[in-house]
Write a protein that holds these residues in place. Structure first.
Motif, short mmCIF file in Angstrom:
data_model
loop_
_atom_site.label_atom_id
_atom_site.label_comp_id
_atom_site.label_asym_id
_atom_site.label_seq_id
_atom_site.Cartn_x
_atom_site.Cartn_y
_atom_site.Cartn_z
N THR A 60 0.81 -1.17 -0.11
CA THR A 60 -0.09 -0.01 0.02
C THR A 60 0.83 1.15 0.13
OG1 THR A 60 -1.52 -1.05 1.15
CG2 THR A 60 -1.55 1.23 0.95
N ALA A 61 1.89 1.44 0.84
CA ALA A 61 2.73 2.60 0.94
C ALA A 61 3.49 2.81 -0.48
CB ALA A 61 3.86 2.29 2.05
N TRP A 62 3.88 1.98 -1.11
CA TRP A 62 4.60 1.96 -2.42
C TRP A 62 3.76 2.40 -3.39
CZ3 TRP A 62 3.87 -0.29 -7.02
CH2 TRP A 62 4.90 -0.04 -8.00
N GLU A 63 2.23 1.70 -3.46
CA GLU A 63 1.45 2.00 -4.40
C GLU A 63 0.90 3.27 -4.19
OE1 GLU A 63 -1.26 -1.30 -4.15
OE2 GLU A 63 -0.11 -2.31 -5.83
N GLU A 64 0.85 3.84 -3.05
CA GLU A 64 0.10 5.12 -2.79
C GLU A 64 1.07 6.32 -3.24
OE1 GLU A 64 -1.01 5.65 1.36
OE2 GLU A 64 -3.12 4.77 0.97
N LYS A 65 2.46 5.97 -3.06
CA LYS A 65 3.64 6.90 -3.60
C LYS A 65 3.56 6.79 -4.81
CE LYS A 65 8.33 7.82 -3.30
NZ LYS A 65 9.65 7.35 -2.66
N THR A 66 3.33 5.64 -5.64
CA THR A 66 3.55 5.69 -6.96
C THR A 66 2.22 6.20 -7.78
OG1 THR A 66 4.60 3.44 -6.79
CG2 THR A 66 3.60 3.90 -8.92
N LEU A 67 1.03 5.96 -7.05
CA LEU A 67 -0.28 6.41 -7.57
C LEU A 67 -0.36 7.96 -7.52
CD1 LEU A 67 -2.91 5.76 -8.72
CD2 LEU A 67 -3.81 5.71 -6.45
N SER A 68 0.09 8.45 -6.44
CA SER A 68 0.14 9.93 -6.31
C SER A 68 1.03 10.74 -7.64
CB SER A 68 0.76 10.42 -5.09
OG SER A 68 2.08 10.14 -4.91
N LYS A 69 2.16 10.07 -8.09
CA LYS A 69 3.05 10.58 -9.00
C LYS A 69 2.14 10.34 -10.34
CE LYS A 69 7.51 9.61 -6.69
NZ LYS A 69 8.79 8.62 -6.95
N TYR A 70 1.55 9.13 -10.45
CA TYR A 70 0.79 8.85 -11.71
C TYR A 70 -0.34 9.90 -11.75
CZ TYR A 70 -2.38 6.39 -14.87
OH TYR A 70 -3.26 6.08 -15.97
N GLU A 71 -1.06 10.12 -10.81
CA GLU A 71 -2.16 10.94 -10.76
C GLU A 71 -2.02 12.27 -11.59
OE1 GLU A 71 -5.50 13.15 -7.55
OE2 GLU A 71 -3.45 11.91 -7.01
N PHE A 72 -0.99 13.09 -11.52
CA PHE A 72 -0.41 14.17 -12.15
C PHE A 72 0.39 14.19 -13.34
CE2 PHE A 72 -1.71 14.74 -7.55
CZ PHE A 72 -2.86 15.54 -7.81
N SER A 73 0.77 12.97 -13.45
CA SER A 73 1.75 12.83 -14.51
C SER A 73 1.32 12.87 -16.12
CB SER A 73 2.38 11.20 -14.42
OG SER A 73 1.11 10.37 -14.81
N GLU A 74 2.42 13.00 -16.85
CA GLU A 74 2.26 13.23 -18.41
C GLU A 74 1.66 11.96 -18.93
OE1 GLU A 74 4.86 15.40 -20.98
OE2 GLU A 74 5.83 16.38 -18.92
N VAL A 75 2.07 10.89 -18.37
CA VAL A 75 1.77 9.48 -18.76
C VAL A 75 0.12 9.35 -18.80
CG1 VAL A 75 1.87 7.02 -18.23
CG2 VAL A 75 3.93 8.33 -17.98
N ARG A 76 -0.30 9.75 -17.59
CA ARG A 76 -1.83 9.89 -17.55
C ARG A 76 -2.55 10.49 -18.41
NH1 ARG A 76 -5.67 11.39 -12.18
NH2 ARG A 76 -7.42 10.39 -13.02
N LEU A 77 -1.92 11.87 -18.53
CA LEU A 77 -2.60 12.92 -19.60
C LEU A 77 -2.61 12.22 -20.88
CD1 LEU A 77 -3.79 15.53 -20.40
CD2 LEU A 77 -1.22 16.26 -20.57
#
Length: 371
Positions: A60-77
Motif C-alpha cells: 500500500t505505501a509503495w502504491e500510494e506513492k506511485t499512484l500520487s505520481k501517476y495522478e498528475f503525470s504526463e503519462v496519465r494525461l
C-alpha cells in the motif's frame, strides 16, 4: 472530343446529389460551445477511467506513492488524450490537435487553481460558451436574470452559449416576455414576486379561474354552460344549448332535425339512390351508409358483376331481401323466406372505404338531403 452522353451526365449528377449532405445537416451541426462541452465531458470521463490505474493492492505505501505520481503525470494525461476521440471523429480530433497545449497547461500547472475544466477551457480560454443563465458574445444575463431565466417557466435563447438573443421561449401554458402569464386553457394557481405557476383548466373550459368545469370563464367549442357548469354537447350536434340531441343548434353531416332532435338520415331509403352501381346493395350506418356487392358478385368500377349462378336449394342475392343486423359486421344479413346468416366473402368483394370491412364502400350524405 465528344461531349458526355446525357446518360453519363445524369449519372454524374446523381453521384453529386448523393455526396451532398442532407438539407438540415447544417442546422444539426454542433455549435462551438457544444463541441467544447463534449470534449470536456470526455476528458472528465478519461480522468474517471484512469483514476485507479496502477493501484492493484499489495504494498500500500509503495502504491500510494506511485499512484500520487501517476495522478498528475504526463503519462496519465497521454492516456486520457488518446481516449478522447474515435478514429473517424474528425471534428473531435481536429479540436484536440488545436487545443492540445491548452489542455496540457491546465493538467500540469493550472488544475489546482482552476478545478472546473469547463469554466476555464470553454468559458474563459476559448470563449465559446457562457455561464448558465447568460447568452451572446458578451455573456449577458437572460430575461428574468441569470439565476432563474424566464421565471423558471421557459428557455432562454442562447443560454450558456455565445449565441442567441436572450429572449424567452415559454413552456406550454405560459406566455409573456418573462413567461409569467397563463395561456388560454390554463389558470394562475400561484403567483408572487419570484414565482408564477399556471395549471391546466378542465377540458370543458377555454378560459378558467380554477380546475373544475364550474370555474370556466368561457366554455370550449363543443361545450355549453348549463346550471353554472360547462357540459358537453351531444355527438350529433354542431353547437348546442344544453345536453342531449334535442339541444343541438345544428346537426352534423348525416343527421337531420326531426321533432326537434338530430336523427340519422337513412340514405338507403331516399328516392335518389345512394349506391348507384348496378346490383349494389346499400346499408345505412349512423351518420352515413355503405355500398356492398352481394355474394357471388365481383366489384367493378360501374357495376357488381355476377360471377356465380345460384343453384337449386341455395339462396340468391337477387331474390327479395329482408334485413336483420349482423352484430359482427354492423351490416344486415340477407334473407329469403328464412333468415340466413350472411358474411361477405373476402375473395369476391373488395374494400373501398378503408374501414377494414370487406366489401364496404362508405358513403356521404346522399345528394339532395339536409344535414
Amino acid at each position: 472530343m465528344r461531349p458526355p452522353a446525357p446518360a453519363a451526365l445524369g449519372l454524374l449528377l446523381l453521384l453529386l446529389l448523393l455526396l451532398l449532405p442532407p438539407p438540415d445537416q447544417a442546422a444539426k451541426k454542433p455549435t462551438p460551445c457544444q463541441r467544447c462541452r463534449e470534449l470536456v465531458d470526455k476528458f472528465k470521463q478519461g480522468m474517471v477511467d484512469t483514476a485507479k490505474k496502477n493501484f492493484g493492492g499489495g504494498n500500500t505505501a509503495w502504491e500510494e506513492k506511485t499512484l500520487s505520481k501517476y495522478e498528475f503525470s504526463e503519462v496519465r494525461l497521454l492516456e486520457i488524450m488518446e481516449s478522447l476521440c474515435g478514429s473517424s471523429d474528425f471534428e473531435c480530433n481536429r479540436l484536440v490537435e488545436e487545443q492540445e497545449e491548452h489542455l496540457e497547461a491546465w493538467w500540469l500547472r493550472l488544475k489546482k487553481e482552476h478545478p472546473d475544466l469547463f469554466e476555464w477551457f470553454c468559458v474563459k480560454t476559448l470563449q465559446v460558451c457562457c455561464y448558465p443563465g447568460t447568452y451572446g458574445p458578451d455573456c449577458l444575463a437572460c430575461q428574468g436574470g441569470s439565476e432563474r431565466p424566464c421565471s423558471g417557466n421557459g428557455h432562454c435563447s442562447g443560454d450558456g452559449s455565445r449565441q442567441g438573443d436572450g429572449s424567452c421561449q415559454c413552456h406550454i401554458g405560459y406566455q409573456g416576455v418573462l413567461c409569467t402569464d397563463c395561456t388560454d386553457g390554463y389558470f394562475s394557481s400561484l403567483r408572487n414576486e419570484t414565482h408564477s405557476i399556471c395549471t391546466a383548466c378542465d377540458e370543458s373550459c377555454k378560459t378558467c379561474t380554477g380546475p373544475t368545469n364550474r370555474d370556466c370563464a368561457q366554455c370550449e367549442v363543443g361545450w355549453v354552460r348549463e346550471d353554472g357548469a360547462c357540459v358537453e354537447c351531444d355527438s350529433t350536434c354542431v353547437g348546442c344549448t344544453g345536453k342531449g340531441p334535442g339541444q343541438c343548434k345544428e346537426c352534423i353531416p348525416g343527421y337531420t332535425k326531426e321533432s326537434g332532435q338530430c336523427t340519422d338520415i337513412d340514405e338507403c331509403s331516399l328516392a335518389e339512390k345512394a349506391c348507384v352501381r348496378e346490383n349494389e346493395n346499400c346499408y345505412n350506418t349512423p351518420g352515413s351508409y355503405v355500398c356492398v356487392c352481394p355474394e357471388g358478385f365481383e366489384e367493378t368500377e360501374d357495376a357488381c358483376v355476377q360471377t356465380q349462378t345460384a343453384g337449386d336449394g341455395e339462396w340468391s342475392a337477387l331474390l327479395p331481401l329482408a334485413q336483420r343486423e349482423d352484430s359482427r359486421w354492423g351490416l344486415p344479413s340477407l334473407c329469403s323466406g328464412v333468415c340466413l346468416h350472411w358474411e361477405p366473402p373476402r375473395e369476391e368483394i373488395h374494400t373501398r372505404s378503408g374501414l377494414g370491412i370487406p366489401g364496404r364502400r362508405e358513403g356521404k350524405t346522399a345528394p339532395g338531403t339536409k344535414s
